[in-house]
Scaffold this active site. Structure first.
Site: not given
Ligand code: FAD
Length: 397
Positions: A135, A137, A169, A255, A376-378
């Site tokens: 828990g 995000s 997840s 992890e 994320s990859n960024e």
């Molecule tokens: C299949 C899946 C399973 C998941 N499971 C879990 C889980 O079990 N528990 C949990 O807690 N979370 C989980 N997540 C959440 C995941 O960790 C987040 O989606 C991830 O950290 C990105 O956060 P966000 O979705 O809020 O996007 P944001 O952080 O809002 O990012 C949006 C976009 O902006 C870019 N960005 C953000 N900050 C920067 C920066 N500083 N520099 C450059 N680019 C940037 C990102 O790369 C992305 O492209 C899961 C996500 C997926 C897709």
């Protein structure tokens, strides 16, 4: 370093005997319906059967192979962990349902939990009696994790939680969740990382609501989780209250590991199956598709060599996990797109019941998520930019 040398990951005596033991166990215990079940985008597939299989693995000491003996594991050296994951993937054994417990929260508790927390949780994680979810995000906190707004306050001998998590997840099957919550306001002038706590929260209670999120694949593997007066014991905070950031980061560091090798053996199986599909459909005669299939094989070979070299290094560079993640996610997305082209128009048409179309469409769709979860990859590129290239830090306030 030659490819041959990097494949060995410091072998120790008895490795080959160990490999035979793993193979024999799998041959005895792996039944047809479990082969290839589960995995990214297919987490709900044959879930009860995969849970039963995970418990059999646990009963015979395989699921906690890497755990130290004093915590009930086998204390296996890295070479044996790699062998286990290689053989597991080669046999087509099902994707594990217990990985959040055994590879994330378990090691965190061993490193930073109290003896009471270790006694309470580790045996049940090891036996796969209790499943976990993560828990972290929230709608306003993903990459910027320090922005979590879920709050927890003490009420007598309990923490009371209010707030919302998202993308959690497997929350729909979890018994427990490790939650990053704000327990103290940010002190004036301090970083937002202060005042967060890492709490262990039971999922099956009236104050917790789990709402599935439907994905583009049609399945629901992750969820919204609402805490509305949810409760947990005062003693179920890992590390000091207010110091949860350090614990949360430690969990992320645990992890990845030897399981990466098994994941890559799985990738090889995917690629072999795609090559087979291209032969069957005649797509293999198309020179452009042949070239892309060959390039996918070369890229995967390079990824495996890089991973083996990093795993066998005495001190892997701190950006290893980022580089591996960037390489494998790009590989999987490329293979997903390639699979759609191998299928041709059938991949885009709504052909229900065609096993090839359904498998590869799901692969293609779910691979879009690979570059988001687990950092994320960024964000991964940002880590490499700062730590390897020495570029200036981003302003994260
Ligand atoms: C299949 C899946 C399973 C998941 N499971 C879990 C889980 O079990 N528990 C949990 O807690 N979370 C989980 N997540 C959440 C995941 O960790 C987040 O989606 C991830 O950290 C990105 O956060 P966000 O979705 O809020 O996007 P944001 O952080 O809002 O990012 C949006 C976009 O902006 C870019 N960005 C953000 N900050 C920067 C920066 N500083 N520099 C450059 N680019 C940037 C990102 O790369 C992305 O492209 C899961 C996500 C997926 C897709």
């Amino acid at each position: 370093m030659s490819l041959r040398a990097v494949r060995e990951v410091a072998p120790v005596d008895g490795d080959e005997e160990f490999r035979r033991e793993v193979r024999e166990w799998l041959a005895e215990n792996l039944t047809g319906e479990l082969r290839g079940a589960g995995g990214p985008g297919r987490e709900n597939e044959a879930f009860p059967q995969r849970l039963a299989f995970a418990r059999r693995l646990a009963a015979d000491g395989w699921s906690t192979l890497a755990w130290p003996v004093e915590h009930g594991g086998r204390g296996a050296p890295l070479s044996r962990q790699v062998i286990f994951h290689e053989e597991y993937a080669k046999a087509g054994a099902p994707s594990r349902v217990d990985h959040i417990g055994t590879t994330m929260v378990g090691p965190t508790l061993m490193a930073l939990g109290t003896p009471g927390q270790q006694r309470r949780f580790l045996p049940r994680i090891a036996a796969v009696d209790e499943l976990w979810c993560q828990g972290y995000s929230e709608p306003g906190a993903g990459s910027d994790l320090a922005g979590v707004t879920t709050r927890a306050r003490l009420d007598g001998d309990q923490w009371v939680l209010t707030g919302q998590k998202v993308w959690t997840s497997l929350a729909h099957v979890a018994d427990w969740c490790f939650v990053l919550a704000r327990t103290e306001p940010v002190p004036p002038g301090a970083s937002r990382h202060a005042g967060l706590s890492y709490l262990l929260v039971p999922m099956r209670q009236p104050g917790v609501t789990v709402r599935p999120i439907r994905q583009s694949t049609g399945d629901s593997e992750f969820n919204e989780v609402f805490f509305d007066g949810a409760r947990t014991g005062r003693d179920l905070v890992v590390g000091e209250p207010g110091q949860g950031w350090r614990v949360a980061m430690a969990t992320l560091a645990f992890e990845r590991g030897a399981a990466t090798v098994g994941q890559q053996v799985g990738f090889q199986r995917d690629l072999d199956d795609l090559v087979d599909l291209a032969r069957r459909t005649g797509a293999a005669a198309d020179p452009a598709l042949r070239e892309r299939l060959t390039r996918a094989w070369i890229d995967l070979s390079a990824l495996r060599a890089y991973t083996m070299r990093a795993l066998s290094a005495a001190e892997p560079p701190p950006t290893t996990a980022s580089v591996i993640k960037l390489l494998w996610t790009r590989w999987r997305q490329g293979v997903g797109e390639l699979a759609m082209d191998v299928l041709g128009p059938a991949g885009a048409a709504a052909v229900a019941g065609d096993a090839d179309v359904e498998r590869w469409r799901r692969f293609f769709l779910f691979s879009r998520a690979d570059t988001i979860y687990g950092g994320s990859n960024e964000i991964q590129r940002g880590i490499v930019a700062e730590r390897v290239l020495g570029l200036p830090r981003q302003d994260r306030r």
